[in-house]
Every structure is written in C-alpha cells, then in structure tokens.
Design an enzyme around this catalytic site. Structure first.
Site, PDB file in Angstrom:
ATOM      1  N   CYS A  93       0.797  -1.231   0.000  1.00  0.00           N
ATOM      2  CA  CYS A  93       0.000   0.000   0.000  1.00  0.00           C
ATOM      3  C   CYS A  93       0.824   1.273   0.000  1.00  0.00           C
ATOM      4  CB  CYS A  93      -0.991  -0.009   1.154  1.00  0.00           C
ATOM      5  SG  CYS A  93      -0.303   0.410   2.769  1.00  0.00           S
ATOM      6  N   HIS A 136      -2.173   1.739   6.806  1.00  0.00           N
ATOM      7  CA  HIS A 136      -2.569   1.861   5.407  1.00  0.00           C
ATOM      8  C   HIS A 136      -2.505   3.314   4.974  1.00  0.00           C
ATOM      9  CE1 HIS A 136      -4.397   0.665   1.667  1.00  0.00           C
ATOM     10  NE2 HIS A 136      -5.351   1.566   1.809  1.00  0.00           N
ATOM     11  N   ASP A 151      -7.405   5.386  -3.699  1.00  0.00           N
ATOM     12  CA  ASP A 151      -6.572   4.322  -3.139  1.00  0.00           C
ATOM     13  C   ASP A 151      -6.089   3.426  -4.270  1.00  0.00           C
ATOM     14  OD1 ASP A 151      -5.359   2.411  -1.574  1.00  0.00           O
ATOM     15  OD2 ASP A 151      -7.089   2.044  -0.289  1.00  0.00           O
TER      16      ASP A 151
END
Length: 317
Positions: A93, A136, A151
C-alpha cells in the site's frame, strides 16, 4: 519546510507508458501533455482514468519482503519509481499509493496522503467491529473544493474509482460488488460522538456492507508513514512478513472499467470475474511461482531476489 518531491516530465512519461495510459494519438503531443490538457477540462475523469490504469498495470504485493536479500521496504521516491516503473515490480500500500501520490502531485493535482486502519473484516473475514492500528495509506484529492478518497494499494477489495467524501452514496466497485463511504463512530472509540470515515464494501446487492478501512481526512506526513511502514514490514506479528501475495486488477477491452482481479495467494493463482472465482494454476514449487509471476503479473525477479526467500516460512518447498 522541505519541498515535496515530484517526478520529472521524462519520469511521468515513462510512468504513463508503464500503466498503458491511452493518450493522444498524435506524435505532436506527449502523454504527459495529453494528461495535463485533460486535467484542465475534466480533472475528475482524468483522475479516475489514471487510478484505473494504475490498478490494472502495477501489481499490489509484498515481494520486497520475501524475494530480496534485504527484506525491507523503502518509501524513498526514487526507490519507488525504480521498483515499480523501471523494474515493473509490485508494491504494497505505502509503495503503490506513495508512487501515485507523487505522480498526481507532479501533474499539479491538489493531493495529500492520510493514514487508515484496516478492519478485521477485511483481513480475517470476520466483522467484529474492530480495526488494526494505522497501517494503510490513502490519498485525499481536492478538485474544485470537493474532497475525494483515492486508493491504489488495498488489494482485493480496494476502491476502483475516486470516492467523494460524502455519506452513503454507493458505486460499483467490481460488478457485482459495490463500495461506499459512511461517517460513523467505531466500537473501540470511548467518545461515541467522534465520527470517522469508513470505506465499506458489499459483494452484491443482497449481502451485508462490510467495513474495510477507517480514516480521517487529516494529512499525514512522510515521517508518519516511515513509522507505519516499519511496523507493517518488520514486526513479527505482521502477516506481510509471513505470507507472500500478489494481485492485479483486470480492465475491460475498452479500458473503461475494472471487471476482475488476478490473485496469487498461498499455492494458487485465481481469477475473479463477475462474482465468480476460477483457479488458474496450482503452485507446487518455487519454480512454479516464479514462472507464474511472469505469466500472470509480468513480474520478473532477479536471481539474487529469488534466492532471498530460501528458508522463509513463505517459501514453497
């Protein structure tokens, strides 16, 4: 105050080629020029196109923790670029979204990063109302005064398009699954008047909405992500250090929407399309997995990287 890193025009051009961005068809206009022109007339649509192409081109995965001699993850902007653009490797991530952050900033988007907590429902499949610690990275992109969550680094159940920070408006994630944002308190908060954004997903119209990530729209700084990155990549309790995974989204032929996923996890390579899962290959040995990484993800590891997994619990024997 230190300046925020950006990529050069040449680096942006190479990135756009890496994600197979469909730009201008004339030799007089570069891909970067095409994107900049499109941003002027349709910033949100261009952002969505970039996110979609990124998801379908750059795998989400943690090869650096298993197939390397150092077993570490660097968030250095040049390291991110070399790894995922020049080498064509995967990233988890904070790598994938970290790269996308610098690309968007370099294209003059108003964008910043924030931190999120992943839910137990996302990682364990059990909705007990609980979340893990901050681990994250998400992006907040501001277009004409409106904030959107973006994202590119959540993997299987990540958002596939920018989501406006507003409550309860559902959008297609990967048909038939849907995604939305709600602003609610969470079970672990002492003060129940505190509200936080929660990214939710449901697998079809009849299933329950499940929390995936909770976050606020407060900007996190690079030093915050350095701490988060160390915890996620180095602590013995982090599953990233124990299990190798690689995943990439699949676009339709017109490159207009995400229609599926290709996932390597455990000893299987699977494809999920239209709510159905198909096993593409069963992996018995390390040689199987290395060949499958090339075949399904276009990930080419060097000999010394391949040897880095020897003796780890993630090695296929």
């Amino acid at each position: 105050m230190g300046s925020k890193p950006i990529y050069t025009e040449a680096q942006l051009e190479a990135y756009l080629k890496r994600i197979r961005y469909n730009g201008a068809n004339t030799q007089d206009v570069s891909l970067v020029q095409d994107v900049r022109q499109r941003i002027q007339t349709d910033a949100l649509g261009t952002l969505a196109d970039l996110q979609r192409h990124h998801l379908a081109a750059i795998p989400w995965g943690n090869s650096g923790l298993h197939y390397s001699q150092h077993h570490t993850i660097s968030l250095n902007p040049d390291s991110l670029y070399e790894k995922m653009v020049e080498r064509g490797l995967d990233g988890y991530c904070m790598e994938n979204t970290g790269l996308f952050l610098i690309v968007l900033r370099s294209l003059s988007f108003l964008v910043y990063a924030t931190g999120g907590r992943v839910s137990h429902a996302a990682s364990k499949g059990i909705d007990n109302g609980q979340f893990f610690s901050f681990g994250h990275m998400l992006l907040i992109v501001i277009i004409e005064g409106i904030k959107y969550m973006v994202d590119t680094g959540f993997g299987n159940n990540g958002s596939t398009a920018p989501l406006r920070l507003q409550e309860g408006v559902a959008a297609t994630c990967i048909d038939p699954s849907e995604m939305r944002l709600v602003r609610e308190t969470i079970d672990e908060f002492t003060d129940k008047t505190q509200k936080i954004w929660i990214y939710q997903l449901r697998y079809n119209a009849e299933s329950k909405w499940l929390p995936m990530i909770c976050f606020n729209d407060v900007e996190f700084l690079p030093q915050d992500f350095e701490v988060m990155n160390f915890a996620v990549s180095q602590t013995r309790t982090s599953w990233f250090t124990k299990t190798f995974v690689c995943q990439k989204m699949i676009m339709d032929e017109d490159a207009r929407k995400i229609i599926g996923q290709c996932i390597m996890a455990g000893q299987e390579v699977k494809r999920r399309m239209r709510g159905q899962t198909e096993i593409l290959q069963v992996l018995h040995t390390e040689e199987d997995r290395i060949e499958a990484l090339v075949k399904y993800f276009d990930v080419h590891l060097r000999k010394n990287e391949i040897e880095g997994i020897r003796g780890l619990t993630s090695e296929l024997i």
